[in-house]
Design a protein around this motif. Sequence first.
Motif, PDB file in Angstrom:
ATOM      1  N   ILE A 163       0.753  -1.035  -0.218  1.00  0.00           N
ATOM      2  CA  ILE A 163      -0.110   0.112  -0.301  1.00  0.00           C
ATOM      3  C   ILE A 163       0.949   1.104  -0.150  1.00  0.00           C
ATOM      4  O   ILE A 163       2.006   1.347   0.754  1.00  0.00           O
ATOM      5  CB  ILE A 163      -0.783  -0.031   0.909  1.00  0.00           C
ATOM      6  CG1 ILE A 163      -1.828  -1.344   0.868  1.00  0.00           C
ATOM      7  CG2 ILE A 163      -1.542   1.222   1.373  1.00  0.00           C
ATOM      8  CD1 ILE A 163      -2.566  -1.048   2.353  1.00  0.00           C
ATOM      9  N   VAL A 164       0.399   2.354  -1.253  1.00  0.00           N
ATOM     10  CA  VAL A 164       1.305   3.474  -0.845  1.00  0.00           C
ATOM     11  C   VAL A 164       0.669   4.721  -0.568  1.00  0.00           C
ATOM     12  O   VAL A 164      -0.617   4.365  -1.357  1.00  0.00           O
ATOM     13  CB  VAL A 164       1.826   3.377  -2.286  1.00  0.00           C
ATOM     14  CG1 VAL A 164       2.194   5.041  -2.419  1.00  0.00           C
ATOM     15  CG2 VAL A 164       2.455   2.506  -2.579  1.00  0.00           C
ATOM     16  N   ILE A 165       0.777   5.367   0.357  1.00  0.00           N
ATOM     17  CA  ILE A 165       0.276   6.235   1.320  1.00  0.00           C
ATOM     18  C   ILE A 165       0.411   7.726   0.401  1.00  0.00           C
ATOM     19  O   ILE A 165       1.914   8.161   1.029  1.00  0.00           O
ATOM     20  CB  ILE A 165      -0.129   6.429   2.819  1.00  0.00           C
ATOM     21  CG1 ILE A 165      -0.214   4.933   2.699  1.00  0.00           C
ATOM     22  CG2 ILE A 165      -0.854   7.383   2.806  1.00  0.00           C
ATOM     23  CD1 ILE A 165      -0.437   4.546   4.061  1.00  0.00           C
ATOM     24  N   GLY A 166      -0.298   8.310  -0.470  1.00  0.00           N
ATOM     25  CA  GLY A 166      -0.087   9.420  -1.014  1.00  0.00           C
ATOM     26  C   GLY A 166       0.950   9.285  -2.779  1.00  0.00           C
ATOM     27  O   GLY A 166       1.181   8.580  -2.814  1.00  0.00           O
ATOM     28  N   SER A 167      -0.321  10.081  -3.580  1.00  0.00           N
ATOM     29  CA  SER A 167       0.387  10.041  -5.339  1.00  0.00           C
ATOM     30  C   SER A 167       0.684  11.037  -5.866  1.00  0.00           C
ATOM     31  O   SER A 167       0.555  11.275  -6.555  1.00  0.00           O
ATOM     32  CB  SER A 167      -1.557   9.207  -5.615  1.00  0.00           C
ATOM     33  OG  SER A 167      -2.283  10.656  -5.435  1.00  0.00           O
ATOM     34  N   GLY A 212      -6.744  13.058  -2.234  1.00  0.00           N
ATOM     35  CA  GLY A 212      -7.638  14.347  -2.332  1.00  0.00           C
ATOM     36  C   GLY A 212      -8.439  13.356  -4.156  1.00  0.00           C
ATOM     37  O   GLY A 212      -8.535  12.393  -3.821  1.00  0.00           O
ATOM     38  N   ARG A 213      -9.006  14.130  -4.316  1.00  0.00           N
ATOM     39  CA  ARG A 213      -9.990  14.264  -5.515  1.00  0.00           C
ATOM     40  C   ARG A 213      -9.276  13.196  -7.027  1.00  0.00           C
ATOM     41  O   ARG A 213      -7.294  14.017  -6.731  1.00  0.00           O
ATOM     42  CB  ARG A 213     -10.985  15.561  -6.170  1.00  0.00           C
ATOM     43  CG  ARG A 213     -10.350  16.103  -6.794  1.00  0.00           C
ATOM     44  CD  ARG A 213     -10.829  17.612  -6.485  1.00  0.00           C
ATOM     45  NE  ARG A 213      -9.984  18.492  -7.260  1.00  0.00           N
ATOM     46  CZ  ARG A 213     -10.176  19.224  -8.671  1.00  0.00           C
ATOM     47  NH1 ARG A 213     -10.626  18.992  -9.292  1.00  0.00           N
ATOM     48  NH2 ARG A 213      -8.819  19.570  -8.440  1.00  0.00           N
ATOM     49  N   MET A 214      -9.639  12.671  -7.765  1.00  0.00           N
ATOM     50  CA  MET A 214      -9.113  12.461  -8.975  1.00  0.00           C
ATOM     51  C   MET A 214      -8.802  13.373  -9.878  1.00  0.00           C
ATOM     52  O   MET A 214      -9.503  13.931  -9.880  1.00  0.00           O
ATOM     53  CB  MET A 214      -9.903  11.498  -9.974  1.00  0.00           C
ATOM     54  CG  MET A 214      -9.147  11.104 -11.269  1.00  0.00           C
ATOM     55  SD  MET A 214      -7.449  10.275 -10.473  1.00  0.00           S
ATOM     56  CE  MET A 214      -6.711   9.928 -12.424  1.00  0.00           C
ATOM     57  N   ASP A 273     -12.939   8.146   4.098  1.00  0.00           N
ATOM     58  CA  ASP A 273     -13.895   8.211   3.171  1.00  0.00           C
ATOM     59  C   ASP A 273     -13.712   9.793   3.009  1.00  0.00           C
ATOM     60  O   ASP A 273     -14.879  10.040   3.733  1.00  0.00           O
ATOM     61  CB  ASP A 273     -14.907   7.702   2.747  1.00  0.00           C
ATOM     62  CG  ASP A 273     -15.582   8.333   0.722  1.00  0.00           C
ATOM     63  OD1 ASP A 273     -15.822   7.484   0.241  1.00  0.00           O
ATOM     64  OD2 ASP A 273     -16.093   9.710   0.934  1.00  0.00           O
ATOM     65  N   ALA A 274     -12.833  10.372   2.367  1.00  0.00           N
ATOM     66  CA  ALA A 274     -13.220  11.897   3.095  1.00  0.00           C
ATOM     67  C   ALA A 274     -14.147  12.860   2.666  1.00  0.00           C
ATOM     68  O   ALA A 274     -14.051  14.092   3.004  1.00  0.00           O
ATOM     69  CB  ALA A 274     -12.098  12.352   1.225  1.00  0.00           C
ATOM     70  N   ASN A 275     -15.233  11.786   1.546  1.00  0.00           N
ATOM     71  CA  ASN A 275     -16.705  13.048   1.181  1.00  0.00           C
ATOM     72  C   ASN A 275     -17.515  12.180   2.544  1.00  0.00           C
ATOM     73  O   ASN A 275     -18.731  13.345   3.000  1.00  0.00           O
ATOM     74  CB  ASN A 275     -16.682  12.734   0.170  1.00  0.00           C
ATOM     75  CG  ASN A 275     -15.937  12.868  -1.022  1.00  0.00           C
ATOM     76  OD1 ASN A 275     -15.369  14.342  -0.592  1.00  0.00           O
ATOM     77  ND2 ASN A 275     -15.799  12.328  -1.952  1.00  0.00           N
ATOM     78  N   SER A 276     -17.286  11.033   2.070  1.00  0.00           N
ATOM     79  CA  SER A 276     -18.434   9.751   2.920  1.00  0.00           C
ATOM     80  C   SER A 276     -19.082   9.762   4.264  1.00  0.00           C
ATOM     81  O   SER A 276     -19.369   9.631   5.795  1.00  0.00           O
ATOM     82  CB  SER A 276     -19.342   8.745   2.807  1.00  0.00           C
ATOM     83  OG  SER A 276     -18.535   7.829   2.625  1.00  0.00           O
ATOM     84  N   THR A 333      -9.899   8.863  -0.447  1.00  0.00           N
ATOM     85  CA  THR A 333      -9.624   8.160   0.934  1.00  0.00           C
ATOM     86  C   THR A 333      -7.802   8.329   1.905  1.00  0.00           C
ATOM     87  O   THR A 333      -7.236   8.312   1.006  1.00  0.00           O
ATOM     88  CB  THR A 333      -9.135   7.004   0.075  1.00  0.00           C
ATOM     89  OG1 THR A 333     -10.247   6.253  -0.419  1.00  0.00           O
ATOM     90  CG2 THR A 333      -9.874   4.981   1.828  1.00  0.00           C
ATOM     91  N   ILE A 334      -8.773   9.004   2.745  1.00  0.00           N
ATOM     92  CA  ILE A 334      -7.960   9.220   3.486  1.00  0.00           C
ATOM     93  C   ILE A 334      -7.034   8.109   4.745  1.00  0.00           C
ATOM     94  O   ILE A 334      -8.073   7.800   5.409  1.00  0.00           O
ATOM     95  CB  ILE A 334      -8.688  10.564   5.130  1.00  0.00           C
ATOM     96  CG1 ILE A 334      -8.935  11.687   3.860  1.00  0.00           C
ATOM     97  CG2 ILE A 334      -7.270  10.833   6.249  1.00  0.00           C
ATOM     98  CD1 ILE A 334      -9.924  12.699   5.114  1.00  0.00           C
TER      99      ILE A 334
END
Lengths: 559, 208
Positions: free
Chosen positions: A8-12, A36-38, A280-283, A259-260
Amino acid sequence: MTYDFDAIVIGSGISGGWAAKELTERGMRVLMIERGRMIEHQSGYENEMKAPWEMEFRGYGDAKLLAEEYPVQSKGTNFDEYTMDHFVNDADHPYQTSADKPFQWRRGYQVGGRSLIWGRQCYRWSDYDFGANARDGHGTDWPVRYADMKPWYDHVESFVGVNGSMEAMPQLPDGIFQPAMPLSAGESLLAGQIAAHYRDRRLIPGRSANLTEAKEGRSACQYRYLCARGCSFGAYFSTQSSTLPAANKTGRLTLLPDTIVAKIETDPRTGKAVAAQCIDANSKETSRHTARMFFLNASSFNSVGLLLRSASDAAPNGLANSSGTLGRYIMDHATAVAGVATIAGLDDHTYYGNRPSNFVIPRFRNLEEAHPDFVRGYSYQGVGIRANWPRGVHMPGVGADFRKTLSEAGEWRILMVAFAESLPRADNRVTLSDKLDKWGLPQLHITLHHGENERALLKDAAAEAKTMLGMLGGKMLISSDEPDLAGSAVHEMGGARMGRDPTTSVVNGNSQTHDVPNIFVTDGAAMASSACQNPSLTYMAFTARAAAFAVEQVKAGLL
Amino acid sequence: MPPVSTPASAPSVSGPGASDSAAFRRRDLLVGGSALAALIFATPYLSRPIMMHAEDFAPLLDSVSDILLPGSLSTQPGAFLASVMPREWRGLTLSHVKTVSHWLNRHAQGDFLSISFERRFAVLTALDTATFDRAAAETGESDAAVDAETVEAWTILKRALLTSFYTSQKGGSGDLAFNLVPGRWDADIPLAHAPHPLSNDWLAIWFS
Ligand SMILES: Cc1cc2nc3c(=O)[nH]c(=O)nc-3n(C[C@H](O)[C@H](O)[C@H](O)COP(=O)(O)OP(=O)(O)OC[C@H]3O[C@@H](n4cnc5c(N)ncnc54)[C@H](O)[C@@H]3O)c2cc1C
């Protein structure tokens, strides 16, 4: 045990993109989690091709909104109305800092992170840097030297596409370069004066991650300097243009935006990391994803925050913090506008196009001779331009002649910004605050103050800049040795420093935490000193190196 | 140029009927200038305090812009600035415009907008000159003829007017060159090959 993913890589962002590319290309099934968002390459760059008159606020933004919601981001480089969606909204992403000299935390939370908005300057570090802590006793010795890093610098530069000139300067090793972007006429004049008057320093073209030759589906730079809006030509290095397509090509990458990662969960029996607990950053729904290993690439202070948040009964002061140094020894280059001056006698020369780079005067202090007033060094980055219409604000004029004057090129100006090395100090640190963000996670508290050594460096830098610029026969407009607020360089680093000794450092020479061998910290958090060069190329090299090591470990059955 | 001895915030004489100092005081607090000023004098009802909004100053902004940068009127600077002023675009507020308007009216000895173009040009030039003279005075070079508040207001308004013009299509791609995709970097060329700089020379804009 079975895992959802190998890694798992955290951060893009810059380092996360590299981790995903290297791990997938070496056969790993990777989940890259991004808070963050796509933002899609090309179609996602909404303001890329807009002229000022197509923007509601002509490119300058809604000043009231910026003051209310972007007070930190809006004061930084590359932020404007076109690019503001590539920076965080400060009101939504608060942090705590000292009231007197607040840390300026400039961030981009989206797929691509700050790779979309960075300044793209890419410099290798040398043994003056990797050997610095051992040499003067500040910080702990790096467990690596340039020879360890050189193949990895070669590796990342070959893929990134860095333009630059071969200079044979030991303090700034040459690399694998595309053709350099030439100096403007004003910069060449200063370069000539410096060459004629000094033996210890040189003004050279900046080295930047903008292609001067097309490469692997990416076009050469169009000299627009719209980089931070996103570049459909793919001409500068970003996650979107470069590492993400490479990782996707393997068929082994899963990207999870919005996703945080709230916490890394460890197995109390083995002490190893087993899962990323997410929100989930939104829900705000929660989820959990397991993997054999974890790469922390959330950006220096966010990776530190994640480890601090991941405290458990076995690690009450934070995960991988048996040394007690987690969060400490954070750094950011101390910057100041060392000089701005006009140039006399060059008015019949100009330039055309927008070069998305600058010049650099590499470090010349404390190389072979020790300076009496300070340790370490500084370098300058700057540009030589012809003043444009905003000069009209500062000159008297009304009417047709004034309008005609402003339609013509203004005087030549050279700007030199000093970047001074920041010493690692224990009291400069990141901790968890008792204030929560809107996802219920503790905010970071960041304390980072420049010290006497940084001030002494900048004092020298301003004095030297004045002398060098004085050779141009123009007027000195500004010179400052007062450090900008920490964070302004956007080279924040440290907090999970690398070292040989598990009692004084967080990660080992392979970027692996001493305490939890299947956690790798390969962003700036692991930096044990700051050098005075821009750091991201070094994060990339460490990431690629750590990924290769991690995969070897997996293959050897050790992870 | 008329002598400037009263601070900007004090009442000033600005037109016919000047003997009614109370009316002037009221008006002074509220109005920077414009046709509305005449209405206030003509209509007792309107001489009570009223709020002035950004759009009320659009005619003044149009006029000042067209004097500062002749030909800029077609870019509708008044309407644009009135629309962004409530958001403090380029630092510009209604208060700045009122301060400048006040100075212009005072030195027009009436409604600035009602005087001839030549006189408006002279008054605005006087303000601009006084602003830079004051800056020079601070370095001990000459006497100031304008107060600090007006200097600040005019500097901010001038910046907003310049920005409005050079970020409009006419200013940005007419007076100056505009090429969003230059496609090349010529590092050193004779000035004659590119006499008009790019309005999208972003670095130069930031550092000017
Ligand atoms: C204007 C500007 C100019 C710069 N110029 C230069 C330059 O010229 N040269 C240079 O070397 N550097 C430069 N930098 C710095 C450079 O951008 C950073 O060093 C680099 O981006 C760091 O890479 P990173 O992968 O660690 O972090 P980032 O690129 O910031 O990426 C981190 C990613 O992690 C995500 N994330 C954070 N927390 C979590 C979480 N809990 N869960 C999931 N995802 C998370 C973030 O949303 C972000 O996408 C500049 C930066 C800025 C803003």
